[in-house]
Design a protein around this motif. Structure first.
Motif, PDB file in Angstrom:
ATOM      1  N   LYS A 186       0.840  -1.199   0.000  1.00  0.00           N
ATOM      2  CA  LYS A 186       0.000   0.000   0.000  1.00  0.00           C
ATOM      3  C   LYS A 186       0.878   1.254   0.000  1.00  0.00           C
TER       4      LYS A 186
ATOM      5  N   LEU B  30       0.961   5.433  -0.220  1.00  0.00           N
ATOM      6  CA  LEU B  30       0.181   6.675  -0.122  1.00  0.00           C
ATOM      7  C   LEU B  30       1.011   7.787  -0.750  1.00  0.00           C
TER       8      LEU B  30
ATOM      9  N   GLU C 202      -0.826   2.143 -10.455  1.00  0.00           N
ATOM     10  CA  GLU C 202      -2.189   1.599 -10.596  1.00  0.00           C
ATOM     11  C   GLU C 202      -2.245   0.488 -11.645  1.00  0.00           C
TER      12      GLU C 202
ATOM     13  N   GLU D 201      -1.170  -1.263  -4.060  1.00  0.00           N
ATOM     14  CA  GLU D 201      -2.468  -0.617  -3.825  1.00  0.00           C
ATOM     15  C   GLU D 201      -2.143   0.866  -3.649  1.00  0.00           C
TER      16      GLU D 201
ATOM     17  N   ILE E 214      -2.933   4.909  -2.941  1.00  0.00           N
ATOM     18  CA  ILE E 214      -3.785   5.931  -2.329  1.00  0.00           C
ATOM     19  C   ILE E 214      -3.227   7.290  -2.755  1.00  0.00           C
TER      20      ILE E 214
ATOM     21  N   LEU F  36      -3.335  11.154  -3.031  1.00  0.00           N
ATOM     22  CA  LEU F  36      -4.031  12.260  -2.365  1.00  0.00           C
ATOM     23  C   LEU F  36      -3.509  13.600  -2.888  1.00  0.00           C
TER      24      LEU F  36
ATOM     25  N   GLN G 143      -7.201  16.836  -0.703  1.00  0.00           N
ATOM     26  CA  GLN G 143      -7.443  15.641   0.129  1.00  0.00           C
ATOM     27  C   GLN G 143      -6.479  15.553   1.301  1.00  0.00           C
TER      28      GLN G 143
ATOM     29  N   TYR H  90      -5.138   5.277   6.975  1.00  0.00           N
ATOM     30  CA  TYR H  90      -4.822   4.355   5.871  1.00  0.00           C
ATOM     31  C   TYR H  90      -3.735   3.346   6.230  1.00  0.00           C
TER      32      TYR H  90
ATOM     33  N   PRO I 135      -0.490   3.107   5.442  1.00  0.00           N
ATOM     34  CA  PRO I 135       0.173   2.591   4.244  1.00  0.00           C
ATOM     35  C   PRO I 135       1.488   1.894   4.584  1.00  0.00           C
TER      36      PRO I 135
END
Ligand SMILES: NC(=O)c1ccc[n+]([C@@H]2O[C@H](COP(=O)([O-])OP(=O)(O)OC[C@H]3O[C@@H](n4cnc5c(N)ncnc54)[C@H](OP(=O)(O)O)[C@@H]3O)[C@@H](O)[C@H]2O)c1
Length: 301
Positions: free
Chosen positions: A7, A9, A26, A32, A34, A36, A40, A56, A58
């Protein structure tokens, strides 16, 4: 074999490098993502940064937020320091508390540009202006607050979005017969998507147990000048559009009145990233061709 995606971020995810990293990640099931943007997550607000990381959790934070205007930084030093120095401190401190490694982007502007042969990670930093000072302080803050960090210094980023030399050159070439390109500043243009590939390759290796924290240089292969890069952009674009420009003249940087002094040599040596991670420099020219082609695929003139 099933595995949990890593993950990541990304802050400043609407900028050219943030967008390129998010878009590239992506497309890879290893990650994964995130992403922002400033709305955000405002990275200057410590409580928000802590709350978002807490929410989150991450595996890695990639800080792509920044104030990247060397001339404006001379006029707005507080803004440059807030975004380029204080925000990395806030993010690194939050990462430190939660034990989340951070990848932070930095710049060739931490050097004064006097070494004609270019700079290794061991060379002394000596910024010339406010922007370079703010980037250097950001690096020091990341180092101090989160030992498990990767700092990637890059140079002359370009992509098909945002405020960058490739798009500025295209706009100028559409509007003017005569253009000028500085020919006494040397550096290596770097595609934001190439930098994305590098950042993600590093994270993959860290995720597989590589303990190789520290500072690395990465830029596109082949040293050029702003004049040389300008010529290459115009030549690539001419395949798709009948540009107005018919002459590009070399000019000395002293004749171009800019507020910030810029390093005359922005060449970053990239041996360390090759030796530690096996990452090779890619030629910026092939990336330029691809991005210009994509640019004309998106907009019609
Ligand atoms: N550009 C270059 O030539 C270059 C060269 C070497 C290194 N770098 C480094 O690479 C990094 C990214 O550069 P880039 O070219 O991708 O920059 P960029 O396109 O200007 O993107 C920076 C992003 O940061 C966002 N941002 C601004 N204030 C913020 C805040 N308070 N909170 C969260 N996000 C905020 C901006 O959002 P808004 O647009 O909404 O303000 C923008 O999307 C920087 O650290 C830079 O120093 C850049």
């Amino acid at each position: 074999m099933q595995f949990d995606p890593v993950k990541i971020l990304i802050t400043g995810a609407d900028g050219q490098s943030g967008f390129a990293i998010a878009r590239t990640a992506e497309q890879d099931s290893f990650f994964e993502v995130i992403p922002l943007n400033r709305k955000q997550l405002d990275v200057t607000q410590a409580e928000k940064v802590v709350a978002v990381l807490d929410r989150y959790l991450p595996d890695y934070v990639i800080n792509c937020a920044g104030f990247n205007f060397a001339d404006r930084a001379e006029r707005e030093p507080h803004k440059a320091m807030l975004l380029n120095a204080e925000a990395p401190r806030i993010i690194a401190a939050a990462c430190g508390d939660l034990s989340i490694p951070i990848v932070h982007l930095s710049s060739d502007y931490v050097f004064d540009g006097h070494y004609a042969s270019g700079y290794t990670e061991l060379d002394e930093t000596q910024p010339l202006g406010v922007y370079g000072h703010s980037k250097l302080q950001g690096e020091l803050n990341v180092q101090q607050y989160m030992p498990r960090h990767i700092i990637v210094r890059s140079s002359w980023l370009f992509s098909d979005r945002g405020n960058n030399f490739m798009l500025r050159t295209l706009n100028e070439a559409r509007e003017n017969n005569l253009m000028y390109g500085v020919d006494d500043r040397r550096g290596c243009p770097t595609s934001a998507f190439d930098l994305a590939r590098v950042v993600l390759a590093i994270i993959k290796q860290l995720s597989c147990g590589a303990e190789a924290w520290g500072t690395y240089h990465y830029c596109g292969a082949e040293v050029t000048t702003r004049y040389g890069f300008c010529e290459a952009v115009v030549a690539a674009a001419r395949q798709f559009e009948d540009l107005k420009v018919d002459q590009i003249k070399p000019i000395a940087s002293k004749d171009l009145m800019t507020e910030a002094e810029r390093p005359s040599t922005s060449v970053l040596k990239c041996h360390k990233i090759l030796n530690i991670f096996g990452i090779r420099q890619r030629p910026w020219r092939s990336e330029l061709q691809r991005l210009v082609r994509d640019h004309y695929g998106q907009v019609h003139y």
